[in-house]
Design an enzyme around this catalytic site. Structure first.
Site, PDB file in Angstrom:
ATOM      1  N   LYS A   1     -21.630  26.024  59.308  1.00  0.00           N
ATOM      2  CA  LYS A   1     -21.448  27.231  60.122  1.00  0.00           C
ATOM      3  C   LYS A   1     -20.007  27.353  60.644  1.00  0.00           C
ATOM      4  CE  LYS A   1     -22.403  26.528  65.118  1.00  0.00           C
ATOM      5  NZ  LYS A   1     -21.198  25.770  65.351  1.00  0.00           N
TER       6      LYS A   1
ATOM      7  N   THR B   1     -19.222  25.238  69.654  1.00  0.00           N
ATOM      8  CA  THR B   1     -18.274  25.819  68.705  1.00  0.00           C
ATOM      9  C   THR B   1     -18.818  27.166  68.250  1.00  0.00           C
ATOM     10  OG1 THR B   1     -17.617  23.630  67.968  1.00  0.00           O
ATOM     11  CG2 THR B   1     -17.020  25.466  66.553  1.00  0.00           C
TER      12      THR B   1
ATOM     13  N   LYS C   1     -10.479  24.366  67.337  1.00  0.00           N
ATOM     14  CA  LYS C   1     -11.637  23.560  66.935  1.00  0.00           C
ATOM     15  C   LYS C   1     -12.050  23.892  65.496  1.00  0.00           C
ATOM     16  CE  LYS C   1     -15.267  20.974  66.952  1.00  0.00           C
ATOM     17  NZ  LYS C   1     -16.573  21.139  67.554  1.00  0.00           N
TER      18      LYS C   1
END
Lengths: 269, 269
Positions: free
Chosen positions: A240, A96, A173
Site C-alpha cells: 500500500k 503511513t 516515509k
C-alpha cells in the site's frame, strides 16, 4: 504534568509502542477495533475504551497508529472525536497515509481548534523494543514541541523535523519505504544471479555490505535474502505504501518507473 | 625483487593506477592504444612499448585495464603476448568483462603455463588518488599471492578473495555495479517525487543517508541527484556492465527485472 493520553491502534507496531509509553509512566486510555488486543495492557493498568472519542480529553493528547487512509479517516470522523479533542487538543498521527489525506485531516483538526501532527515511524517491532525508531515529523511547531517527549518515550532514537506543512514527513516515509523496497529487491535479484552462477552470495554481500553498502538496510535485508530463495515483499514494505508513492507522483507528473516495477512485482507475488 | 612490470591501458582509471605503481617504486613498461596518453608517464621514467607483447617478460607480471571483452581479448591474443608471458607469467586483469570471457582467457593462459587472475576494481578516479579502491579477486592462489602487493601499491584499501575459480570476482563486480545503478536511479526517482511535491530533497536525503542508508554509495549519489535535475547514468555505472549482468543471468535462468528496467532506461537516456 498530566501523563494521561489517548492511544488508538494496537497492531504489531502500536502494541509495543503503547508498552513503551506505559513503561515511561504514561497512563493510557486505549482503543483498538479488536478489543481483546488491549487485554495485556489493561492488566498493566491501561483503560480500555469502547470508542475512539472516549480516549480523547479536551485539550489533551491522542496518538494513533492504524492501517491506512480509510481507517485513520474513520477514527478522526468517528462520533465526538474532533468535538471532544477541541481547543488545544493534539493528535499525533503515526499511520503511513497519503500526504493528501494527512493534509485533509490536519485541516479538519484546525477547524475544531486542535492540532494534527504527522509522525510516521520507521522501524519494525524489534526496533520498537530496542527503542531505535526513526521518526520524521511535520506540523505546527507547538504541536511538535508537545509531541517530542512522547515520541522519545515511545522509542524514537532520532526525530527529524520537516517543517510545519503536514504531508512532508509522510512523503519522506513513503520515499524511505520505496528505497527500502528497491534495495531489498535489487539484492534479491543480485543474489539470485550469483547463486545460479555458483558464486557464494554470503561472501559477495559480506564484501558489499561492509564497504560500498555499509548501511543498516543492506545488512538486515542482505541477511534475509541470502537465507531464503524467495523474498516476501510484505516483510520489507507494505504494498500500500508503494501505491501511495505512485499516487503522490501522478498529479505532479514525476516519473516512477522503479516504483511501478516493484508494485507490479509485488502484485504478481 | 624485480620491480619491472607490464601495464596495459592508460584510460581514466588505468592512468592514475599506473601513477600509483610508479610512486611505489615499480618500473613500468606501458602500452596504450592511443600512445600519446603515455607521455606524462614516460616523462617520469616509464618505458612506452609499441605492442602489448612488448610489455611482457617471461615469468614476469603484466597488469591490464582496458574497456571490454573485445579489447581485453585482443590484448591477450595479440601476437606474442601469451608466448612471451610463458611459464610462471602472471596476468592481473582489472577490466570488467563477462565471467565467461574471464574463464576463456584464464584457460588460454593456462595452456601457455601462465596464470590469469581477475581483479576488477571498484572506484572512481578520485578513489584511485585517495588509494581507497575495493578489489574483489579470484584465480589460482599463487597468482593472488603475487598480485596482492601490487594491488596494494596501486591503491587497494580492501582486497576480497572469491576463491580460485575465475569469474566469481567479475560477477561480484557486475553485481556491485548493478546495486550502485539501482540505488542511484531509485534516489533520483525519489528526489523527483519529493521536489515536485515541495519537499526539500536535501533534508530528506540527509535524514535517510545518515540513518537507514548510511552507506558511501547513498551519500555520494545522494549529493549528485539533489544537485541536478537529470541523472547521467554513465556517471554512475557503464551500461555495458548492466548488459553483462543480464547476459550472465540468462543461461542460468535467473530473473533480472530491475536490471532489465535500468538497462532500458539507460538506453532511452
Amino acid at each position: 504534568m498530566n501523563k494521561g493520553i489517548g492511544f488508538i491502534g494496537l497492531g504489531h507496531l502500536g502494541f509495543p509502542l503503547a508498552v513503551n509509553l506505559m513503561q515511561a509512566g504514561y497512563a493510557l486510555r486505549v482503543y483498538n477495533r479488536t478489543a481483546s488486543k488491549a487485554e495485556p495492557l489493561v492488566a498493566q493498568g491501561a483503560q480500555r475504551m469502547d470508542q475512539p472519542a472516549d480516549t480523547v480529553t479536551t485539550g489533551g493528547i491522542v496518538m494513533s497508529i492504524v492501517w491506512d487512509d480509510a481507517s485513520l479517516e474513520s477514527v478522526v470522523t468517528s462520533p465526538g472525536f474532533l468535538e471532544r479533542l477541541g481547543e488545544n487538543g493534539l493528535h499525533i498521527s503515526m499511520t503511513t497515509v497519503s500526504p493528501e489525506m494527512a493534509q485533509k485531516l490536519a485541516d479538519k483538526h484546525a477547524q475544531h481548534g486542535s492540532t494534527y501532527i504527522e509522525a510516521p515511524i520507521f522501524g519494525r517491532p524489534e526496533a520498537v523494543a530496542a527503542k531505535q525508531l526513526l521518526v520524521p515529523f511535520a506540523g505546527l511547531q507547538e504541536g511538535k514541541d508537545r509531541a517530542k517527549p512522547l515520541l522519545e518515550a515511545m522509542g524514537a532514537q532520532g526525530i527529524f523535523d520537516f517543517g510545519e506543512e503536514v504531508g512532508a514527513a509522510t512523503l519522506v516515509k513513503l520515499v524511505g519505504n520505496f528505497l527500502i523496497g528497491s534495495a531489498a529487491y535489487s539484492m534479491w535479484e543480485a543474489v539470485g544471479v550469483a547463486k545460479k552462477n555458483g558464486v557464494d552470495p554470503k561472501a559477495m554481500l559480506n564484501m558489499l555490505t561492509s564497504t560500498l553498502f555499509s548501511a543498516p538496510i543492506y545488512k538486515s535485508y542482505g541477511n534475509l535474502v541470502t537465507e531464503g530463495t524467495t523474498l516476501s515483499f510484505e516483510k520489507a514494505i507494505p504494498m500500500k505504501d508503494l501505491g501511495l508513492l505512485k499516487k503522490t507522483a501522478q498529479p505532479v507528473d514525476a516519473p516512477t518507473p522503479v516504483s511501478d516495477l516493484l508494485y507490479d512485482l509485488m502484485e504478481k507475488a
